[in-house]
Motif scaffolding. Structure first.
Motif, mmCIF file in Angstrom:
data_model
loop_
_atom_site.group_PDB
_atom_site.id
_atom_site.type_symbol
_atom_site.label_atom_id
_atom_site.label_comp_id
_atom_site.label_asym_id
_atom_site.label_seq_id
_atom_site.Cartn_x
_atom_site.Cartn_y
_atom_site.Cartn_z
ATOM 1 N N ARG A 164 10.325 6.488 -10.578
ATOM 2 C CA ARG A 164 10.382 7.122 -11.898
ATOM 3 C C ARG A 164 11.831 7.315 -12.336
ATOM 4 N NH1 ARG A 164 10.769 12.197 -13.997
ATOM 5 N NH2 ARG A 164 9.616 12.567 -15.933
ATOM 6 N N ASP A 165 12.693 7.742 -11.408
ATOM 7 C CA ASP A 165 14.102 7.968 -11.731
ATOM 8 C C ASP A 165 14.816 6.676 -12.136
ATOM 9 O OD1 ASP A 165 13.876 10.647 -11.261
ATOM 10 O OD2 ASP A 165 14.745 10.599 -9.251
ATOM 11 N N THR A 166 14.397 5.553 -11.561
ATOM 12 C CA THR A 166 15.050 4.278 -11.875
ATOM 13 C C THR A 166 14.484 3.627 -13.134
ATOM 14 O OG1 THR A 166 13.532 3.039 -10.440
ATOM 15 C CG2 THR A 166 15.570 3.841 -9.436
ATOM 16 N N GLY A 167 13.509 4.270 -13.755
ATOM 17 C CA GLY A 167 12.934 3.721 -14.974
ATOM 18 C C GLY A 167 11.812 2.726 -14.742
ATOM 19 N N SER A 168 11.381 2.600 -13.497
ATOM 20 C CA SER A 168 10.301 1.667 -13.183
ATOM 21 C C SER A 168 8.949 2.305 -13.483
ATOM 22 C CB SER A 168 10.362 1.272 -11.704
ATOM 23 O OG SER A 168 9.210 0.552 -11.320
ATOM 24 N N SER A 169 8.000 1.499 -13.922
ATOM 25 C CA SER A 169 6.637 1.978 -14.166
ATOM 26 C C SER A 169 5.743 1.743 -12.953
ATOM 27 C CB SER A 169 6.041 1.270 -15.383
ATOM 28 O OG SER A 169 5.979 -0.135 -15.159
ATOM 29 N N ALA A 170 6.332 1.291 -11.847
ATOM 30 C CA ALA A 170 5.556 0.945 -10.659
ATOM 31 C C ALA A 170 4.844 2.148 -10.073
ATOM 32 C CB ALA A 170 6.470 0.329 -9.602
ATOM 33 N N ASP A 171 3.637 1.925 -9.599
ATOM 34 C CA ASP A 171 2.903 2.922 -8.837
ATOM 35 C C ASP A 171 3.167 2.654 -7.358
ATOM 36 O OD1 ASP A 171 1.292 5.041 -8.308
ATOM 37 O OD2 ASP A 171 -0.501 4.230 -9.255
ATOM 38 N N VAL A 172 2.807 3.608 -6.505
ATOM 39 C CA VAL A 172 3.086 3.481 -5.069
ATOM 40 C C VAL A 172 1.820 3.756 -4.276
ATOM 41 C CG1 VAL A 172 4.589 4.195 -3.168
ATOM 42 C CG2 VAL A 172 5.418 4.354 -5.540
ATOM 43 N N VAL A 173 1.565 2.944 -3.262
ATOM 44 C CA VAL A 173 0.424 3.158 -2.369
ATOM 45 C C VAL A 173 0.939 3.260 -0.937
ATOM 46 C CG1 VAL A 173 -1.260 2.029 -3.849
ATOM 47 C CG2 VAL A 173 0.010 0.679 -2.189
ATOM 48 N N GLY A 174 0.128 3.913 -0.089
ATOM 49 C CA GLY A 174 0.565 4.159 1.275
ATOM 50 C C GLY A 174 -0.233 3.405 2.311
ATOM 51 N N SER A 175 0.366 3.279 3.482
ATOM 52 C CA SER A 175 -0.298 2.667 4.630
ATOM 53 C C SER A 175 -0.303 3.676 5.774
ATOM 54 C CB SER A 175 0.442 1.392 5.053
ATOM 55 O OG SER A 175 1.756 1.702 5.491
ATOM 56 N N PRO A 176 -1.176 3.498 6.771
ATOM 57 C CA PRO A 176 -1.288 4.472 7.871
ATOM 58 C C PRO A 176 -0.006 4.580 8.694
ATOM 59 C CG PRO A 176 -3.187 3.014 7.802
ATOM 60 C CD PRO A 176 -2.169 2.416 6.886
ATOM 61 N N THR A 177 0.152 5.752 9.311
ATOM 62 C CA THR A 177 1.307 6.037 10.168
ATOM 63 C C THR A 177 0.806 6.667 11.459
ATOM 64 O OG1 THR A 177 2.611 6.501 8.180
ATOM 65 C CG2 THR A 177 3.548 7.207 10.274
ATOM 66 N N ALA A 178 1.463 6.378 12.571
ATOM 67 C CA ALA A 178 1.091 6.980 13.857
ATOM 68 C C ALA A 178 1.089 8.507 13.740
ATOM 69 C CB ALA A 178 2.071 6.536 14.937
ATOM 70 N N ALA A 179 0.061 9.157 14.290
ATOM 71 C CA ALA A 179 -0.142 10.592 14.096
ATOM 72 C C ALA A 179 1.065 11.418 14.550
ATOM 73 C CB ALA A 179 -1.395 11.034 14.846
ATOM 74 N N TYR A 180 1.660 11.077 15.682
ATOM 75 C CA TYR A 180 2.760 11.890 16.200
ATOM 76 C C TYR A 180 3.985 11.823 15.299
ATOM 77 C CZ TYR A 180 5.531 7.860 17.753
ATOM 78 O OH TYR A 180 6.289 6.711 17.778
ATOM 79 N N TYR A 181 4.081 10.765 14.503
ATOM 80 C CA TYR A 181 5.254 10.542 13.658
ATOM 81 C C TYR A 181 5.169 11.308 12.342
ATOM 82 C CZ TYR A 181 9.136 7.712 11.812
ATOM 83 O OH TYR A 181 10.344 7.284 11.319
ATOM 84 N N VAL A 182 3.947 11.686 11.935
ATOM 85 C CA VAL A 182 3.712 12.235 10.596
ATOM 86 C C VAL A 182 4.437 13.550 10.330
ATOM 87 C CG1 VAL A 182 1.937 13.169 9.059
ATOM 88 C CG2 VAL A 182 1.558 11.007 10.246
#
Length: 344
Positions: free
Chosen positions: A287-305
């Motif tokens: 948003r700060d860079t003026g992009s209209s891109a949306d963002v999606v996430g992928s899984p992360t190892a539980a201990y790292y979260v």
């Protein structure tokens, strides 16, 4: 009291709906949602106690157990910090969970020491100063806890799996390589992008894939190059893979990948793919860079979260340090003024 809490909850919920509709990539969405939920819980508790008075005992027990829950959270954070140090190595980012655990135990102790020191002192000025410092510590700690809760809440909501429209491009944000190869953390981002890429309906142009990341001082090659190699090895058409290999930060990932897309003639909807803990900060930067891109996430190892969310929250707070100072400074000034006024 119940009616007031319900009214405040409704106001914050309406603010959330309006802000969410205007732009989902805003930190304030989490603040509004957290406040709406908090006041709604207070209102609901009041209604339940009014209807079933014996339930007040349950809430009293819950209040008494708060210190125990805080202690349990501190122990968990310290244990997670130790796991991070053993699994990921020594760094400030990997120390965050451990530091938070220590703070959960240390801050109440510091406040008690300050208040007790003032109480036992025969110097009025020292009593005021120690009491004031104790209040400031409590306020700053509470502010940090609330902002972290809002950040985490909206990160989890915003990062939920979703693709609202067929993307024209997929930007995959890089992370560190291990001996020049794609590690599991980065692989989860690439696999998420590949899943979206493969789900392209028949007859629709496939999105281009932009693996984005430059070469770190401890890396034998750019992250973007290693990521592109992985994508192609997993079946992506080489003509659809356009690596970006110069960026050194998330902001640069987004800006330089945008230039790659412009050169490729892809100006349609763009999705940015990263790990779930990094989604909200990446969205804020987009948003700060003026992009209209949306963002999606992928899984992360539980201990790292836990440490990962803490690191992202700290980064957002630092990036908006002036705004946070504007929230905290008036309280400190007001407290100092009250102390001076009571001494006059």
């Amino acid at each position: 009291m119940t009616a007031i809490s319900a009214g405040i909850a409704l106001v914050f919920f309406l603010l959330f709906v309006a802000s969410r509709r205007r732009d989902a990539r805003r930190f304030r969405n989490g603040v509004f949602l957290l406040m709406a939920g908090g006041f709604a819980v207070v209102a609901l508790s009041g209604l339940l106690v009014a209807a079933f008075p014996p339930l007040v005992f349950v809430f009293v027990v819950a209040a008494v157990l708060v210190p125990v829950l805080v202690l349990a959270l501190a122990v968990f954070a310290i244990a997670n910090g130790v796991t991070m140090l053993r699994s990921e190595g020594r760094s400030l980012g990997n120390l965050l969970s451990l530091l938070v655990g220590v703070a959960l135990i240390g801050v109440p102790f510091v406040v008690v020491v300050l208040v007790e020191t003032g109480r036992r002192s025969s110097v009025p000025a020292l009593q005021d100063v120690t009491f004031g410092l104790g209040v400031v510590v409590v306020f700053v700690t509470g502010y940090a806890a609330l902002t972290f809760a809002a950040f985490t809440l909206w990160s989890l909501v915003y990062a939920r799996p979703r693709v609202r429209e067929q993307p024209d491009a997929l930007i995959v944000l890089g992370s560190g390589l291990i001996r020049g190869e794609v590690p599991p953390l980065l692989r989860s981002r690439l696999d998420r992008a590949l899943a979206i890429y493969r789900a392209t309906p028949d007859g629709v142009r496939r999105p281009v894939l932009v693996p984005s990341g430059g070469q770190g001082a401890d890396e034998p090659r750019p992250e973007g190059a290693a990521m592109a190699e992985y994508l192609i090895a997993q079946g992506a058409d080489p003509a659809d893979v356009h690596p970006e290999t110069e960026s050194r930060s998330t902001r640069e990932n987004l800006v330089l990948s945008g230039r790659v897309l412009t050169d490729a003639g892809r100006t349609g909807p763009t999705l940015v793919v990263t790990n779930n803990y990094h989604v909200l900060r990446a969205a804020l930067l987009a948003r700060d860079t003026g992009s209209s891109a949306d963002v999606v996430g992928s899984p992360t190892a539980a201990y790292y979260v836990p440490s990962a969310f803490l690191r992202e929250w700290v980064a957002v707070m630092v990036e908006h340090k002036l705004l946070n100072l504007l929230f905290v400074a008036p309280f400190v000034v007001l407290l100092a003024s009250l102390l001076v006024y009571t001494r006059v």
